[in-house]
Design a protein around this motif. Structure first.
Motif, mmCIF file in Angstrom:
data_model
loop_
_atom_site.group_PDB
_atom_site.id
_atom_site.type_symbol
_atom_site.label_atom_id
_atom_site.label_comp_id
_atom_site.label_asym_id
_atom_site.label_seq_id
_atom_site.Cartn_x
_atom_site.Cartn_y
_atom_site.Cartn_z
ATOM 1 N N ASP A 20 61.102 62.318 41.710
ATOM 2 C CA ASP A 20 62.146 61.374 41.287
ATOM 3 C C ASP A 20 62.657 61.683 39.874
ATOM 4 N N GLY A 21 62.538 62.955 39.468
ATOM 5 C CA GLY A 21 63.066 63.360 38.170
ATOM 6 C C GLY A 21 62.300 62.820 36.988
ATOM 7 N N SER A 22 61.024 62.471 37.181
ATOM 8 C CA SER A 22 60.270 61.837 36.111
ATOM 9 C C SER A 22 59.561 62.827 35.185
ATOM 10 N N TRP A 23 59.556 64.109 35.556
ATOM 11 C CA TRP A 23 58.861 65.082 34.711
ATOM 12 C C TRP A 23 59.571 65.251 33.381
ATOM 13 N N GLU A 24 58.804 65.402 32.315
ATOM 14 C CA GLU A 24 59.356 65.585 30.980
ATOM 15 C C GLU A 24 58.567 66.670 30.269
ATOM 16 N N PHE A 25 59.271 67.556 29.561
ATOM 17 C CA PHE A 25 58.625 68.629 28.810
ATOM 18 C C PHE A 25 57.882 68.038 27.616
ATOM 19 N N VAL A 26 56.593 68.308 27.531
ATOM 20 C CA VAL A 26 55.761 67.831 26.426
ATOM 21 C C VAL A 26 55.236 69.065 25.695
ATOM 22 N N PRO A 27 55.700 69.341 24.484
ATOM 23 C CA PRO A 27 55.318 70.586 23.794
ATOM 24 C C PRO A 27 53.819 70.828 23.718
ATOM 25 N N ALA A 28 53.055 69.804 23.391
ATOM 26 C CA ALA A 28 51.610 69.988 23.251
ATOM 27 C C ALA A 28 50.967 70.448 24.548
ATOM 28 N N ARG A 29 51.563 70.071 25.663
ATOM 29 C CA ARG A 29 51.011 70.418 26.972
ATOM 30 C C ARG A 29 51.681 71.639 27.587
ATOM 31 N N ASP A 30 52.981 71.790 27.390
ATOM 32 C CA ASP A 30 53.768 72.740 28.167
ATOM 33 C C ASP A 30 54.287 73.952 27.402
ATOM 34 N N ALA A 31 54.184 73.973 26.074
ATOM 35 C CA ALA A 31 54.835 75.029 25.283
ATOM 36 C C ALA A 31 54.358 76.428 25.654
ATOM 37 N N GLU A 32 53.108 76.562 26.061
ATOM 38 C CA GLU A 32 52.572 77.879 26.407
ATOM 39 C C GLU A 32 52.315 78.022 27.907
#
Length: 447
Positions: free
Chosen positions: A67-79
């Motif tokens: 439902d489009g709820s995903w959000e980029f979180v730098p601490a989790r997703d940057a690498e």
């Protein structure tokens, strides 16, 4: 029951013979690659340019994306090198601007095999194939100066492909890339680290230093990012806790070190406009003078101890730019002619400004510097915007991997041919080496 072993000498002999046969196999099929038909037209050719390829990868598997709820979180997703295509689009909406321009330029003129073959691969160029998500090296024209760049670029492509579970869904593509600072005059499509807007045949790719840049003692990209964060925010490095430096405690000067030889007029003008200015620490480097180097050269992460960092182009782009934009400092840049993959996210004015732009002759540099020094809250906002935009998003390892997969998919979408991996499929003769095998070959391997 014991199985008798062969004598050691015989095993070594047999192994040596098999190795020589394998090497001869690769050499012969590589040299004969130009004598066979290496491509198959897509079916039908016209369909490949009707719409850009938009689904090279499977949909996100994470429950967070529903439902489009995903959000980029730098601490989790940057690498995270393995974001899905949908996640890449959500995280980096401004990242693919240059790819979209290149696709639009070929909308009515598909790339043909003849066009790709219009000129021999010259010094410092590499020819590669992505087929069913696997990387093959067809030709690597050795250049001692840029050899490590070619290896780094191929390694980065391989990493981006391997990071996603269904890489086999990527369309096949064959391309040539340049390991120099810019692409030469070239009749067909070519990948390069930088380009001018007028160069429609050039497709922008991430530069080699996203892997590593040991020649200038910067090292792996993930490591320099960590060291920059240690200067700005304070983290443990090699077991030692470093205290971060608050923005307002940084040195209130415009910092630049470099050679004027690569752009004498442009950089010479910078030297002239900053000479004896209290707000500037701008010096040319004499790379042949060891005493001078010890005095003037500082580590890349220590650039971040200055409040203002000058970015100038050289022969084309300047590789230090992305490091400066990882700092919580204000990057000051003249109007840029050479594009890089992340430049679509640059904002020069307004509340979202993430760098300061000046004229190419630096005529307004002093006025803008004085304003920033007199208004430290404005400078800090720009620096913080830069961190949010670049360090936390568009200059992350995740963004680089997303860009590579999108580049390959979109480039393939405007090609009217499918590359062949085998020069002779019945004899299983490969046109090039799988990357895993190529990475173990010597620099002068005969293609």
């Amino acid at each position: 029951m014991l199985i008798p072993l062969q004598p050691r000498g015989r095993s070594v002999t047999i192994g040596s013979v098999l190795f020589l046969i394998l090497v001869a196999f690769f050499v012969l099929h590589s040299r004969n690659a130009d004598d066979v038909v290496n491509y198959v037209l897509k079916r039908p050719a016209s369909e490949c340019v009707q719409q850009p390829h938009t689904e090279p990868l499977p949909p996100p598997s994470s429950a967070e994306t529903k439902d489009g709820s995903w959000e980029f979180v730098p601490a989790r997703d940057a690498e995270d090198y393995g974001l899905s295509q949908e996640q890449c689009r959500i995280a980096f909406p401004k990242l693919f601007v240059e790819i979209e321009k290149s696709v639009a330029a070929r909308k009515d003129k598909p790339i043909t095999a003849k066009e790709l073959n219009s000129k021999k691969v010259g010094e410092g160029m590499v020819r590669a194939v992505v087929h069913q998500g696997e990387l093959y090296v067809v030709d690597f024209n050795y250049n001692p100066v840029t050899y490590s760049r070619g290896r780094a670029t191929l390694s980065a492509i391989y990493r981006a492909l391997r990071a996603v579970p269904n890489r086999h869904d990527l369309p096949s593509a064959e391309f040539i890339f340049m390991t120099e600072d810019y692409a030469p005059s070239w009749p067909g499509p070519i990948f390069a680290y930088s380009k001018r807007d007028s160069e429609e045949n050039v497709w922008l790719m991430p530069d080699f230093a996203y892997w590593s840049w040991p020649e200038v003692n910067v090292g792996p990209y993930w490591d320099i990012r960590r060291r920059i964060v240690a200067v700005d925010d304070g983290i443990a490095i090699d077991g030692k806790l470093q205290r971060g430096i608050d923005f307002q405690r940084k040195k209130k000067q415009l910092f630049w070190r470099g050679t004027t030889a690569t752009a004498p007029e442009l950089r010479g003008q910078l030297m002239k406009m900053t000479e004896k200015k209290s707000w500037a620490s701008v010096h040319a480097i004499d790379w042949n003078n060891e005493d001078h180097l010890r005095k003037e050269v500082i580590s890349m992460e220590d650039h971040c101890r200055y409040m203002f960092l000058m970015h100038t182009e050289g022969r084309s782009f300047s590789g230090r730019g992305k490091y400066l934009q990882n700092c919580r400092s204000v990057m000051v840049a003249h109007k840029l002619e050479w594009r890089e993959i992340h430049h679509g996210a640059l904002v020069a004015s307004g509340p979202e400004a993430n760098f300061v732009e000046v004229e190419r002759d630096f005529s307004d540099l002093e006025d803008k510097m004085k304003y920033l020094i007199d208004h430290p809250e404005v400078a800090e906002r720009i620096a913080q915007n830069s961190v949010h935009t670049f360090r936390d998003r568009y200059l992350t390892p995740a963004a680089e991997a997303c860009y590579w997969r999108e580049l390959i998919a979109q480039y393939a979408s405007v090609c009217d041919f499918e590359p062949k991996v085998y020069s002779d499929i019945r004899a299983k003769k490969l046109r090039g080496l799988p990357f895993e095998s190529w990475s173990l070959t010597p620099a002068d391997f005969p293609y």
